[in-house]
Design a protein around this motif. Structure first.
Motif, mmCIF file in Angstrom:
data_model
loop_
_atom_site.group_PDB
_atom_site.id
_atom_site.type_symbol
_atom_site.label_atom_id
_atom_site.label_comp_id
_atom_site.label_asym_id
_atom_site.label_seq_id
_atom_site.Cartn_x
_atom_site.Cartn_y
_atom_site.Cartn_z
ATOM 1 N N ALA A 93 0.831 -1.204 0.000
ATOM 2 C CA ALA A 93 0.000 0.000 0.000
ATOM 3 C C ALA A 93 0.866 1.255 0.000
ATOM 4 O O ALA A 93 0.579 2.234 -0.705
ATOM 5 N N ALA A 94 1.947 1.236 0.770
ATOM 6 C CA ALA A 94 2.859 2.382 0.800
ATOM 7 C C ALA A 94 3.550 2.569 -0.547
ATOM 8 O O ALA A 94 3.751 3.706 -1.005
ATOM 9 N N VAL A 95 3.902 1.465 -1.194
ATOM 10 C CA VAL A 95 4.542 1.546 -2.502
ATOM 11 C C VAL A 95 3.571 2.114 -3.537
ATOM 12 O O VAL A 95 3.936 2.992 -4.341
ATOM 13 N N LEU A 96 2.341 1.638 -3.524
ATOM 14 C CA LEU A 96 1.347 2.152 -4.467
ATOM 15 C C LEU A 96 1.114 3.649 -4.246
ATOM 16 O O LEU A 96 1.008 4.420 -5.210
ATOM 17 N N VAL A 101 -0.584 5.177 -7.444
ATOM 18 C CA VAL A 101 -1.345 4.098 -8.069
ATOM 19 C C VAL A 101 -2.550 3.773 -7.187
ATOM 20 O O VAL A 101 -2.377 3.280 -6.061
ATOM 21 N N PRO A 102 -3.773 4.020 -7.646
ATOM 22 C CA PRO A 102 -4.937 3.719 -6.803
ATOM 23 C C PRO A 102 -5.265 2.235 -6.728
ATOM 24 O O PRO A 102 -5.650 1.733 -5.668
ATOM 25 N N ARG A 103 -5.146 1.511 -7.860
ATOM 26 C CA ARG A 103 -5.491 0.088 -7.913
ATOM 27 C C ARG A 103 -4.501 -0.644 -8.803
ATOM 28 O O ARG A 103 -3.941 -0.052 -9.729
ATOM 29 N N ALA A 104 -4.308 -1.920 -8.530
ATOM 30 C CA ALA A 104 -3.337 -2.687 -9.305
ATOM 31 C C ALA A 104 -3.708 -4.159 -9.302
ATOM 32 O O ALA A 104 -4.423 -4.642 -8.420
ATOM 33 N N ALA A 120 -4.396 -9.066 -2.243
ATOM 34 C CA ALA A 120 -5.775 -9.186 -2.704
ATOM 35 C C ALA A 120 -6.734 -9.332 -1.530
ATOM 36 O O ALA A 120 -7.831 -8.757 -1.527
ATOM 37 N N ALA A 121 -6.318 -10.110 -0.522
ATOM 38 C CA ALA A 121 -7.191 -10.344 0.626
ATOM 39 C C ALA A 121 -7.343 -9.104 1.494
ATOM 40 O O ALA A 121 -8.437 -8.823 2.001
ATOM 41 N N ARG A 126 -8.222 -2.073 -3.672
ATOM 42 C CA ARG A 126 -7.101 -1.623 -4.495
ATOM 43 C C ARG A 126 -6.582 -2.729 -5.402
ATOM 44 O O ARG A 126 -5.539 -2.568 -6.037
ATOM 45 N N THR A 127 -7.283 -3.863 -5.443
ATOM 46 C CA THR A 127 -6.818 -5.038 -6.193
ATOM 47 C C THR A 127 -7.795 -5.376 -7.305
ATOM 48 O O THR A 127 -9.001 -5.492 -7.062
#
Length: 284
Positions: A93-96, A101-104, A120-121, A126-127
């Protein structure tokens, strides 16, 4: 703090992030248009976390941006002894956030598979989707976790704790087959060039990874609501394909591609078509 390099016309950015707990993470991203779909690459054990050319080569023609990071104790990231698999979600989350990046989507190879599932879990909003290639299933007394492994000494020791695992010397290649060596001499040579030095430079990363795999993960695969593609080689003697079959029975929305003639590394040749699956998933 960042540095920019060029990899066959792909510009990559590397940053050192300082987290609220004082740890640092080394993270990397390929440049792409602002609206490009993002894939987080979760590296295996051991690796530096740097972007690998075969990954960039598969993502580039598909218009995908790739983000990666070094898990704790690897590649310039601070140690985090006792970390579990679930802890990857907070780090990612910190990297995004750092790369806006909102979602990946998440793609994990080998030991990266559990960490991709953790995101994902625990980061469901954001997944978009997950690909696990030659990934591990959770350690469970109801599942013969080590069956088919050419060498399970390191992971068995890890189940007894960090000290026991640290006393085991395992180069991790006992289960490689001819097809694995072939791709390491060819299209995935960058993986071997990264993994060897990473194992020598950051042995604590591999120890902590193995302990995390063989301990409670901190989440259940049943918590993963995003679609998941499992890809596994039928000749894999490092992480046998029974692990992906086990995950298939635990994940709510998953499919399995078994490649009968591939081993633990050669199965990475499926990455381009796995990325095509991701793109198709984004269009659903």
């Amino acid at each position: 703090m960042g540095a920019r390099t060029h990899t066959r016309a792909v510009t990559t950015t590397s940053r050192t992030l300082t987290l609220p707990d004082g740890r640092v993470l080394r993270a990397h991203a390929s440049d792409a248009p602002p609206d490009a779909p993002v894939v987080v690459w979760h590296h295996g054990t051991p690796q530096s976390g740097a972007l690998l050319e075969p990954v960039l080569a598969a993502a580039r023609p598909r218009g995908l941006r790739v983000v990666s990071y070094a898990r704790p104790s690897y590649g310039g990231s601070s140690p985090a002894p006792g970390r579990d698999v679930a802890s990857a979600a907070g780090d990612v989350a910190a990297v995004l956030d750092a790369f806006d990046v909102p979602r990946a989507a998440h793609v994990g190879a080998s030991g990266g598979g559990p960490h991709a599932l953790a995101c994902a879990a625990l980061l469901p909003d954001r997944t978009t989707a997950v690909v696990s290639i030659a990934g591990l299933a959770p350690f469970d007394p109801d599942f013969d976790w080590a069956a088919g492994m050419a060498s399970d000494a390191a992971l068995r020791a890890a189940s007894a704790g960090r000290g026991a695992r640290a006393r085991v010397d395992d180069d991790g290649v006992a289960g490689f087959v001819d097809a694995d060596w072939h791709v390491l001499d060819g299209p995935w040579a960058a993986l071997g060039a990264d993994a060897g030095p990473a194992g020598a430079a950051w042995p604590d990363g591999a120890v902590d990874d193995d302990v995390a795999y063989a301990s409670p993960w901190g989440f259940s695969p049943r918590d993963v609501r995003a679609p998941v593609l499992l890809v596994h080689g039928g000749l894999d003697g490092v992480v046998p394909s029974t692990h992906s079959r086990r995950l298939l029975g635990l994940l709510p929305d998953a499919q399995l591609w078994e490649r009968p003639h591939d081993g633990h590394v050669s199965v990475l040749r499926a990455l381009p078509v796995a990325l095509d699956w991701l793109i198709d998933t984004l269009g659903d």
